[in-house]
Design an enzyme around this catalytic site. Sequence first.
Site, PDB file in Angstrom:
ATOM      1  N   CYS A 103       0.826  -1.212   0.000  1.00 39.95           N
ATOM      2  CA  CYS A 103       0.000   0.000   0.000  1.00 39.95           C
ATOM      3  C   CYS A 103       0.860   1.262   0.000  1.00 39.95           C
ATOM      4  O   CYS A 103       0.662   2.158  -0.823  1.00 39.95           O
ATOM      5  CB  CYS A 103      -0.931  -0.012   1.215  1.00 39.95           C
ATOM      6  SG  CYS A 103      -1.824   1.530   1.437  1.00 39.95           S
ATOM      7  N   CYS A 162      -1.363   1.712  -3.184  1.00 39.67           N
ATOM      8  CA  CYS A 162      -2.373   2.774  -3.002  1.00 39.67           C
ATOM      9  C   CYS A 162      -1.792   4.183  -2.923  1.00 39.67           C
ATOM     10  O   CYS A 162      -2.280   5.097  -3.591  1.00 39.67           O
ATOM     11  CB  CYS A 162      -3.148   2.538  -1.707  1.00 39.67           C
ATOM     12  SG  CYS A 162      -3.490   0.828  -1.320  1.00 39.67           S
ATOM     13  N   LYS A 214       0.301   5.422  -6.017  1.00 36.39           N
ATOM     14  CA  LYS A 214      -0.698   5.450  -7.110  1.00 36.39           C
ATOM     15  C   LYS A 214      -1.584   6.678  -6.984  1.00 36.39           C
ATOM     16  O   LYS A 214      -1.815   7.395  -7.951  1.00 36.39           O
ATOM     17  CB  LYS A 214      -1.517   4.157  -7.061  1.00 36.39           C
ATOM     18  CG  LYS A 214      -2.612   3.975  -8.081  1.00 36.39           C
ATOM     19  CD  LYS A 214      -3.957   4.569  -7.756  1.00 36.39           C
ATOM     20  CE  LYS A 214      -4.533   4.266  -6.413  1.00 36.39           C
ATOM     21  NZ  LYS A 214      -5.173   2.973  -6.266  1.00 36.39           N
ATOM     22  N   TYR A 248      -9.025  -3.106 -11.190  1.00 34.89           N
ATOM     23  CA  TYR A 248      -8.657  -1.841 -10.558  1.00 34.89           C
ATOM     24  C   TYR A 248      -7.344  -1.291 -11.119  1.00 34.89           C
ATOM     25  O   TYR A 248      -7.245  -0.124 -11.487  1.00 34.89           O
ATOM     26  CB  TYR A 248      -8.373  -2.056  -9.065  1.00 34.89           C
ATOM     27  CG  TYR A 248      -9.514  -2.316  -8.141  1.00 34.89           C
ATOM     28  CD1 TYR A 248     -10.218  -3.507  -8.172  1.00 34.89           C
ATOM     29  CD2 TYR A 248      -9.845  -1.375  -7.176  1.00 34.89           C
ATOM     30  CE1 TYR A 248     -11.226  -3.756  -7.259  1.00 34.89           C
ATOM     31  CE2 TYR A 248     -10.855  -1.622  -6.260  1.00 34.89           C
ATOM     32  CZ  TYR A 248     -11.547  -2.813  -6.311  1.00 34.89           C
ATOM     33  OH  TYR A 248     -12.540  -3.049  -5.412  1.00 34.89           O
ATOM     34  N   GLU A 273      -7.027   2.028 -13.363  1.00 34.90           N
ATOM     35  CA  GLU A 273      -6.521   3.222 -12.671  1.00 34.90           C
ATOM     36  C   GLU A 273      -5.279   3.758 -13.383  1.00 34.90           C
ATOM     37  O   GLU A 273      -5.156   4.967 -13.630  1.00 34.90           O
ATOM     38  CB  GLU A 273      -6.188   2.888 -11.210  1.00 34.90           C
ATOM     39  CG  GLU A 273      -7.425   2.659 -10.369  1.00 34.90           C
ATOM     40  CD  GLU A 273      -7.144   2.366  -8.903  1.00 34.90           C
ATOM     41  OE1 GLU A 273      -8.083   2.430  -8.105  1.00 34.90           O
ATOM     42  OE2 GLU A 273      -5.981   2.059  -8.540  1.00 34.90           O
ATOM     43  N   ASP A 319      -3.622  -9.769   2.480  1.00 32.86           N
ATOM     44  CA  ASP A 319      -3.736 -10.358   1.145  1.00 32.86           C
ATOM     45  C   ASP A 319      -3.219 -11.791   1.066  1.00 32.86           C
ATOM     46  O   ASP A 319      -3.611 -12.540   0.169  1.00 32.86           O
ATOM     47  CB  ASP A 319      -2.970  -9.510   0.114  1.00 32.86           C
ATOM     48  CG  ASP A 319      -3.676  -8.196  -0.196  1.00 32.86           C
ATOM     49  OD1 ASP A 319      -4.733  -7.925   0.406  1.00 32.86           O
ATOM     50  OD2 ASP A 319      -3.156  -7.439  -1.041  1.00 32.86           O
ATOM     51  N   HIS A 338     -26.476  21.745  -0.241  1.00 34.00           N
ATOM     52  CA  HIS A 338     -26.610  22.393  -1.549  1.00 34.00           C
ATOM     53  C   HIS A 338     -25.618  23.545  -1.710  1.00 34.00           C
ATOM     54  O   HIS A 338     -25.383  24.272  -0.741  1.00 34.00           O
ATOM     55  CB  HIS A 338     -28.047  22.930  -1.668  1.00 34.00           C
ATOM     56  CG  HIS A 338     -28.346  23.518  -3.007  1.00 34.00           C
ATOM     57  ND1 HIS A 338     -28.502  22.741  -4.135  1.00 34.00           N
ATOM     58  CD2 HIS A 338     -28.483  24.803  -3.390  1.00 34.00           C
ATOM     59  CE1 HIS A 338     -28.740  23.535  -5.164  1.00 34.00           C
ATOM     60  NE2 HIS A 338     -28.729  24.786  -4.740  1.00 34.00           N
ATOM     61  N   GLU A 388     -25.766  15.805  -2.952  1.00 38.24           N
ATOM     62  CA  GLU A 388     -27.168  16.006  -2.560  1.00 38.24           C
ATOM     63  C   GLU A 388     -28.103  15.120  -3.384  1.00 38.24           C
ATOM     64  O   GLU A 388     -29.213  14.799  -2.947  1.00 38.24           O
ATOM     65  CB  GLU A 388     -27.575  17.477  -2.672  1.00 38.24           C
ATOM     66  CG  GLU A 388     -27.646  18.012  -4.071  1.00 38.24           C
ATOM     67  CD  GLU A 388     -27.986  19.516  -4.093  1.00 38.24           C
ATOM     68  OE1 GLU A 388     -29.065  19.874  -3.604  1.00 38.24           O
ATOM     69  OE2 GLU A 388     -27.177  20.306  -4.603  1.00 38.24           O
TER      70      GLU A 388
HETATM   71  P1  NDP Z   1      -8.443  -7.566 -10.384  1.00 42.10           P
HETATM   72  O1  NDP Z   1      -8.726  -8.888  -9.806  1.00 42.10           O
HETATM   73  O2  NDP Z   1      -9.212  -6.378  -9.957  1.00 42.10           O
HETATM   74  O3  NDP Z   1      -8.553  -7.646 -11.954  1.00 42.10           O
HETATM   75  C1  NDP Z   1      -7.812  -8.576 -12.693  1.00 42.10           C
HETATM   76  C2  NDP Z   1      -8.134  -8.406 -14.161  1.00 42.10           C
HETATM   77  O4  NDP Z   1      -7.256  -9.228 -14.924  1.00 42.10           O
HETATM   78  C3  NDP Z   1      -9.552  -8.821 -14.496  1.00 42.10           C
HETATM   79  O5  NDP Z   1     -10.049  -7.928 -15.459  1.00 42.10           O
HETATM   80  C4  NDP Z   1      -9.387 -10.218 -15.063  1.00 42.10           C
HETATM   81  O6  NDP Z   1     -10.298 -10.515 -16.062  1.00 42.10           O
HETATM   82  C5  NDP Z   1      -8.002 -10.150 -15.703  1.00 42.10           C
HETATM   83  N1  NDP Z   1      -7.307 -11.439 -15.637  1.00 42.10           N
HETATM   84  C6  NDP Z   1      -7.126 -12.206 -14.554  1.00 42.10           C
HETATM   85  N2  NDP Z   1      -6.393 -13.295 -14.862  1.00 42.10           N
HETATM   86  C7  NDP Z   1      -6.110 -13.219 -16.173  1.00 42.10           C
HETATM   87  C8  NDP Z   1      -5.391 -14.033 -17.075  1.00 42.10           C
HETATM   88  N3  NDP Z   1      -4.817 -15.167 -16.671  1.00 42.10           N
HETATM   89  N4  NDP Z   1      -5.296 -13.629 -18.351  1.00 42.10           N
HETATM   90  C9  NDP Z   1      -5.872 -12.486 -18.766  1.00 42.10           C
HETATM   91  N5  NDP Z   1      -6.553 -11.675 -17.958  1.00 42.10           N
HETATM   92  C10 NDP Z   1      -6.672 -12.036 -16.670  1.00 42.10           C
HETATM   93  O7  NDP Z   1      -6.873  -7.377 -10.153  1.00 42.10           O
HETATM   94  P2  NDP Z   1      -5.908  -6.123 -10.183  1.00 42.10           P
HETATM   95  O8  NDP Z   1      -4.599  -6.669 -10.586  1.00 42.10           O
HETATM   96  O9  NDP Z   1      -6.468  -4.992 -10.963  1.00 42.10           O
HETATM   97  O10 NDP Z   1      -5.875  -5.692  -8.662  1.00 42.10           O
HETATM   98  C11 NDP Z   1      -5.561  -6.653  -7.632  1.00 42.10           C
HETATM   99  C12 NDP Z   1      -6.290  -6.307  -6.374  1.00 42.10           C
HETATM  100  O11 NDP Z   1      -5.711  -5.176  -5.801  1.00 42.10           O
HETATM  101  C13 NDP Z   1      -7.758  -5.970  -6.572  1.00 42.10           C
HETATM  102  O12 NDP Z   1      -8.555  -7.112  -6.456  1.00 42.10           O
HETATM  103  C14 NDP Z   1      -8.027  -4.989  -5.498  1.00 42.10           C
HETATM  104  O13 NDP Z   1      -8.600  -5.653  -4.389  1.00 42.10           O
HETATM  105  C15 NDP Z   1      -6.692  -4.424  -5.136  1.00 42.10           C
HETATM  106  N6  NDP Z   1      -6.619  -3.021  -5.562  1.00 42.10           N
HETATM  107  C16 NDP Z   1      -7.487  -2.121  -5.034  1.00 42.10           C
HETATM  108  C17 NDP Z   1      -7.463  -0.810  -5.421  1.00 42.10           C
HETATM  109  C18 NDP Z   1      -8.437   0.147  -4.844  1.00 42.10           C
HETATM  110  O14 NDP Z   1      -9.051  -0.155  -3.823  1.00 42.10           O
HETATM  111  N7  NDP Z   1      -8.642   1.329  -5.455  1.00 42.10           N
HETATM  112  C19 NDP Z   1      -6.485  -0.322  -6.392  1.00 42.10           C
HETATM  113  C20 NDP Z   1      -5.635  -1.347  -6.916  1.00 42.10           C
HETATM  114  C21 NDP Z   1      -5.707  -2.639  -6.484  1.00 42.10           C
HETATM  115  P3  NDP Z   1     -11.719 -11.197 -15.742  1.00 42.10           P
HETATM  116  O15 NDP Z   1     -12.581 -10.122 -15.192  1.00 42.10           O
HETATM  117  O16 NDP Z   1     -12.163 -11.700 -17.049  1.00 42.10           O
HETATM  118  O17 NDP Z   1     -11.423 -12.283 -14.745  1.00 42.10           O
END
Ligand code: NDP
Length: 451
Positions: A42, A47, A50, A177, A181, A301, A433, A438
């Site tokens: 983080c 976080c 970022k 995410y 982002e 995690d 307001h 709101e």
């Molecule tokens: P996510 O789980 O959010 O998204 C992973 C993405 O990668 C999905 O779109 C998924 O597609 C795709 N994917 C997964 N496996 C494969 C694969 N083998 N081949 C191709 N595409 C794949 O993971 P992130 O890496 O974005 O983030 C990890 C975690 O970090 C999040 O779950 C979140 O909890 C945390 N995070 C939170 C943030 C926040 O609170 N603002 C900011 C950044 C991270 P599909 O949908 O088809 O499975």
Amino acid sequence: MQFDYDLFVIGAGSGGVRAARVSAGMGAKVAIAEESRYGGTCVIRGCVPKKLMVYASQYSEMIEDARGYGWTVGEPSFDWAALKTARDAEIDRLEGIYGRILDGSGVTRYPHHARLLDGHTVELGDGTRVSAKTILIATGGRPALPSFEGLQHVIVSDDIFDLESQPKSILCIGGGYISLEFACVFHGLGTAVTVSNRSTVLRGYDGDVRDHLVEAMTAKGIDLRMGVNPVEIVEKDGMKHVTYDDGSVVVVETVLAATGRKPYVDGLGLENAGITVDAGGAIVVDEFSCTNVPSVYAVGDVTDRVQLTPVAIREGMAFAETVFNDNPTSPDHELIATAVFTQPEIGTIGLTEEQARQEHEVVIYRTTFRPMINVLAGRDEKTMMKIVVDRPSDRVLGVHIVGHHSGEMIQCAAIAVKMRATKADFDRTMAVHPTSAEELVTMRDPVSDHT
Ligand code: NDP
């Protein structure tokens, strides 16, 4: 049996640091091992840096919009190195604070990798062996990579913070995410951005939220390619040529793979202590974060419950309360509000419409409007808000917002939803307001085709 410590924590990220210092505050003799930097994902490579980049990237639109408010603005330019230097200095400062908090709490720090030898003993990277009555594993996660030819040409989110120069073009693989982002961050900083994913964006999010985000990101000029998988990346003349399974090719300077994160258990010696992991490698824990070995707990995690910093912190605090304050406490994973720092930003809590419809008779309230700040700016981008209500009880099951400051708004709405507020409670709350928020208390008419 005499132990060196009451508690030995492995991993000084959000969950580990909180558990260590709260346990020490309860009188426990505590040590912590960290092989990298204090603060974990983080603070060091997630976080916080970022969010600083999100802020940096928002200035391009703010500078454009300022003209609509009477400002004369010269030709803006952005200096990647200046941002990197300032950001890195801030992360160093925060890391120092984390170290000092631990020291001030009386926690002994070991700057090493730690490996379990059994349920009460760890071996540190320098060969030192330390025993503890309780061991807490809080090693977090690492990026999980997809598999295709040419994977050596991709970077992961950790690497973004080390880039010495700004890429002119980037492909973000993944629809989660991290991919979205950073896609918005790079777009705001002036990089040409393509996003691809095998399915859609933000799977599991409310359909209206996803549609609104896709429309807004596309309108900004981000190239979104959904339903495709990369099969190969080759490098030619310093550029990455990415071929997809539909035959299309994307040529970019940098490829970011953001396809999820996996628990970081490498070299932890879990097998020495007989600790059970699931098929994805996550440490299996009970409702008090205890593993199958009674002296070993795990939070954050590495347990792959909900991959969010505040959740790891809560799990760490519940662990301390359970083990060192004689007060068994189970972290509450119900109704967790989150924000996605895309541009526009998303704030969400509770059930999506799709989820709610599976178990409830629902009434949907939705509004889409151009926020006041965009009017003089001449910007068309709209805000979307949606409330999902259980018809028989009138209880608000979910709130979803896409637009300016939705992360800030959803934190407040989350209190109401957590308190099981009804739509009538929202309605009798006086509006603030003029704000965008709101609208959350002034939506009177349900969406007719959704009732
Ligand atoms: P996510 O789980 O959010 O998204 C992973 C993405 O990668 C999905 O779109 C998924 O597609 C795709 N994917 C997964 N496996 C494969 C694969 N083998 N081949 C191709 N595409 C794949 O993971 P992130 O890496 O974005 O983030 C990890 C975690 O970090 C999040 O779950 C979140 O909890 C945390 N995070 C939170 C943030 C926040 O609170 N603002 C900011 C950044 C991270 P599909 O949908 O088809 O499975």
